[in-house]
Design an enzyme around this catalytic site. Structure first.
Site, mmCIF file in Angstrom:
data_model
loop_
_atom_site.group_PDB
_atom_site.id
_atom_site.type_symbol
_atom_site.label_atom_id
_atom_site.label_comp_id
_atom_site.label_asym_id
_atom_site.label_seq_id
_atom_site.Cartn_x
_atom_site.Cartn_y
_atom_site.Cartn_z
ATOM 1 N N TYR A 152 25.164 14.980 9.013
ATOM 2 C CA TYR A 152 23.787 15.030 9.506
ATOM 3 C C TYR A 152 23.784 15.227 11.019
ATOM 4 O O TYR A 152 22.961 15.972 11.551
ATOM 5 C CB TYR A 152 23.033 13.744 9.147
ATOM 6 C CG TYR A 152 22.778 13.606 7.674
ATOM 7 C CD1 TYR A 152 21.711 14.259 7.068
ATOM 8 C CD2 TYR A 152 23.597 12.823 6.874
ATOM 9 C CE1 TYR A 152 21.472 14.142 5.701
ATOM 10 C CE2 TYR A 152 23.364 12.689 5.515
ATOM 11 C CZ TYR A 152 22.302 13.355 4.944
ATOM 12 O OH TYR A 152 22.066 13.235 3.599
ATOM 13 N N ASN B 145 13.819 18.616 1.010
ATOM 14 C CA ASN B 145 14.114 19.944 0.487
ATOM 15 C C ASN B 145 13.667 20.060 -0.972
ATOM 16 O O ASN B 145 14.111 19.299 -1.824
ATOM 17 C CB ASN B 145 15.630 20.185 0.604
ATOM 18 C CG ASN B 145 16.082 21.470 -0.025
ATOM 19 O OD1 ASN B 145 15.311 22.397 -0.211
ATOM 20 N ND2 ASN B 145 17.359 21.522 -0.355
ATOM 21 N N CYS C 254 21.404 21.278 0.235
ATOM 22 C CA CYS C 254 21.370 19.981 0.914
ATOM 23 C C CYS C 254 22.491 19.065 0.419
ATOM 24 O O CYS C 254 22.840 18.100 1.096
ATOM 25 C CB CYS C 254 20.002 19.329 0.749
ATOM 26 S SG CYS C 254 19.427 19.186 -0.951
ATOM 27 N N HIS C 255 23.076 19.385 -0.730
ATOM 28 C CA HIS C 255 24.193 18.581 -1.241
ATOM 29 C C HIS C 255 25.438 18.707 -0.354
ATOM 30 O O HIS C 255 26.335 17.894 -0.437
ATOM 31 C CB HIS C 255 24.534 18.964 -2.689
ATOM 32 C CG HIS C 255 24.975 20.380 -2.866
ATOM 33 N ND1 HIS C 255 24.072 21.438 -2.991
ATOM 34 C CD2 HIS C 255 26.207 20.938 -2.940
ATOM 35 C CE1 HIS C 255 24.738 22.558 -3.133
ATOM 36 N NE2 HIS C 255 26.047 22.288 -3.113
ATOM 37 N N GLU D 172 32.077 23.279 -6.293
ATOM 38 C CA GLU D 172 32.281 24.264 -5.226
ATOM 39 C C GLU D 172 33.721 24.262 -4.740
ATOM 40 O O GLU D 172 34.310 25.326 -4.533
ATOM 41 C CB GLU D 172 31.322 24.002 -4.063
ATOM 42 C CG GLU D 172 29.887 24.332 -4.405
ATOM 43 C CD GLU D 172 28.953 24.270 -3.217
ATOM 44 O OE1 GLU D 172 29.426 24.171 -2.064
ATOM 45 O OE2 GLU D 172 27.735 24.333 -3.439
#
Length: 179
Positions: free
Chosen positions: A111, A134, A142-143, A169
């Site tokens: 962040y 979001n 946002c993950h 991912e």
């Protein structure tokens, strides 16, 4: 007063949980987790207000395109989306969400780093709140935002969903893209 626009919605069953997909016109405006009811209600109210819209169950071409791309993403065959998006938020929120779109597939960012990237290094809490607001989870990733110590922090779909998305991912990147 009757809303001028319609947000069409349909459920999408992901391996990480149920998402609600929504479109307004020819753009995707919603991809939100069904698990977080309080978050879900706040997102819906904001979309109704900002888009002068009412919700209606149904589908659209862009929703079906989004569902196909999510299928490919969860199968490890897609790392970028090209669905047209409608980001409904304040100027500050849209700045944060635009920066989220720049986080590469398979990578994370804190962040604090996100706040620095938008030129507001002291606005960590505001950036975290914008990240949490979001309405387009997965499409606006946002993950990929984590705590400064790399721990997983709050996520509308729950930490298990966030962990699963990041693992997907990481695995996809290693297997398919050789990074």
């Amino acid at each position: 007063m009757k809303a001028k626009n319609i947000i069409r919605t349909r459920r999408y069953e992901s391996p990480c949980g149920v998402l609600l997909l929504g479109s307004c016109g020819d753009k995707l405006c919603l991809c939100d987790w069904q698990a977080g009811k309080k978050h879900r209600a706040a997102v819906s109210r904001r979309l109704e207000r900002r888009l002068d819209a009412a919700f209606e169950e149904g589908t659209s071409e862009v929703i079906e395109q989004a569902a196909r791309q999510l299928d490919e993403f969860f199968a490890g065959a897609r790392k970028e989306f090209d669905v047209p998006l409608l980001l409904a938020g304040t100027d500050f929120q849209r700045r944060v969400w635009d920066e989220l779109l720049r986080i590469p597939f398979g990578q994370t960012l804190s962040y604090g780093e996100l706040a620095r990237r938008i030129g507001m290094p002291r606005a960590v809490r505001a950036v975290a709140n914008a990240n949490g607001a979001n309405a387009l989870s997965v499409f606006v990733p946002c993950h990929r935002v984590v705590g400064s110590d790399h721990t997983l922090t709050g996520y509308a779909g729950g930490l298990d969903a966030k962990r699963a998305l990041l693992k997907l991912e990481e695995t996809t990147k290693k297997i398919r893209y050789g990074n």
